[in-house]
Design an enzyme around this catalytic site. Sequence first.
Site, short mmCIF file in Angstrom:
data_model
loop_
_atom_site.label_atom_id
_atom_site.label_comp_id
_atom_site.label_asym_id
_atom_site.label_seq_id
_atom_site.Cartn_x
_atom_site.Cartn_y
_atom_site.Cartn_z
N HIS A 52 0.85 -1.20 0.00
CA HIS A 52 0.00 0.00 0.00
C HIS A 52 0.88 1.25 0.00
O HIS A 52 2.10 1.15 0.12
CB HIS A 52 -1.00 0.00 1.17
N HIS A 54 1.52 3.94 1.89
CA HIS A 54 2.08 4.73 2.99
C HIS A 54 3.61 4.82 2.90
O HIS A 54 4.28 3.87 2.51
CB HIS A 54 1.65 4.16 4.34
N ASP A 56 6.03 4.70 4.97
CA ASP A 56 6.90 3.74 5.65
C ASP A 56 6.94 2.39 4.94
O ASP A 56 7.61 1.47 5.40
CB ASP A 56 6.49 3.59 7.13
N HIS A 57 6.24 2.30 3.81
CA HIS A 57 6.26 1.06 3.01
C HIS A 57 6.87 1.28 1.63
O HIS A 57 7.25 0.32 0.97
CB HIS A 57 4.85 0.49 2.87
N HIS A 109 -7.36 -0.55 5.63
CA HIS A 109 -6.29 0.34 6.12
C HIS A 109 -6.11 1.47 5.10
O HIS A 109 -6.10 2.65 5.45
CB HIS A 109 -5.02 -0.47 6.31
N ASP A 126 -0.20 -3.77 6.35
CA ASP A 126 -0.79 -3.22 7.57
C ASP A 126 -2.26 -3.63 7.73
O ASP A 126 -3.08 -2.85 8.22
CB ASP A 126 -0.70 -1.69 7.57
N HIS A 164 4.71 -4.55 10.87
CA HIS A 164 5.07 -3.83 12.10
C HIS A 164 5.22 -4.75 13.31
O HIS A 164 4.50 -5.73 13.45
CB HIS A 164 4.03 -2.75 12.42
FE FE Z 1 2.88 0.90 8.08
ZN ZN Z 2 0.25 1.75 6.49
#
Ligand code: FE
Ligand code: ZN
Length: 248
Positions: A52, A54, A56-57, A109, A126, A164
Site C-alpha cells: 500500500h 504509505h 513507511d512502506h 487500512h 498493515d 510492524h
Molecule cells: Fe505501516
Molecule cells: Zn500503512
Amino acid sequence: MEIIPIPAFTDNYVWLIRSGQKAVVVDPGDAAPVRRYLARHDLEITGILITHHHGDHIGGIGELARPEIPVFGPADEEIAGVTHPVAGGDSVQMDAPRLFFEVMDVPGHTRGHIAYHGHGLVFCGDTLFNAGCGRIFEGTPQQLHASLQALAALPPETRVYCTHEYTLANLRFAEAAEPDNPARDRFAAEMQALRDAGEPTLPTDLATQRAINPFLRCDSPSVRATLALQDASDEAVFTALRDWKNRF
Ligand code: FE
Ligand code: ZN
C-alpha cells in the site's frame, strides 16, 4: 528460499525473500538498511513488492529500484516507481527467486491495499498484525472486517508476514478485549520472552491468530461480553473493537 526481517525505522520490518544471491524485498520503507543487508550478504535485488501507499512502506523504492527490475504494487493507489500495478485475482511471478504469488484485495487500512499469497505464506502489510489489525485510514470497518476474514480463510498453517512489530501493545489490548482466553495468555508470555531476547515476534500463522487475535474472534463470548454486544453481528463487534483500540 529464506525470508529475513530487516528492521527499519522504529517498528517496521522490510521482508527480504532470498534464494541464492537473488532477493526480493517487500515494502521497503527505507532503502538504507536494505542496502546494507544486500551489500553485507552480496545479494542482488531482483524485484520489489508493495502492499500500500504509505511512506513507511514505499520510501525506499526510488533508491532500490533499477530500470530492469519489476516493482509490483496496488493498481488502485498512486505510487511513484510501481512498474507492475496488480489487483485481486492477478498473480506475480518471478524466476529468481522463483516466486508465485496470488494477489488479494484487502482494503480497509487504505483503499487499494493488497496482499501477496503463495508458498504457504502471506505478506499482508498493515491489514492483519500479530494479535491486532491495522487502523482504518481510508476504508470502512466493513471493508477491513471482510479483508481480515479473507486472510483468515487461508489455510491455518499459512505464515503471516506483516510489516510492524506491534505485538506486545496489541496483546495488552487483546487482554482487555477478551479477558477469558488462556491460550492468549500463554502466547503473550512467549511473545514477551521473544522481545526480551531482542527477537521479532513475526512471522505468525493463521491458526495462532484465529486463537488469540480479538479482531478475528468477534464471535467470542468473552469479547462480546466485554463490549456488551452479545447479540450483535460479527461486523458490529469488529467495528466496536476497532473503534475502542483507537482510544486504548
Ligand atoms: Fe505501516
Ligand atoms: Zn500503512
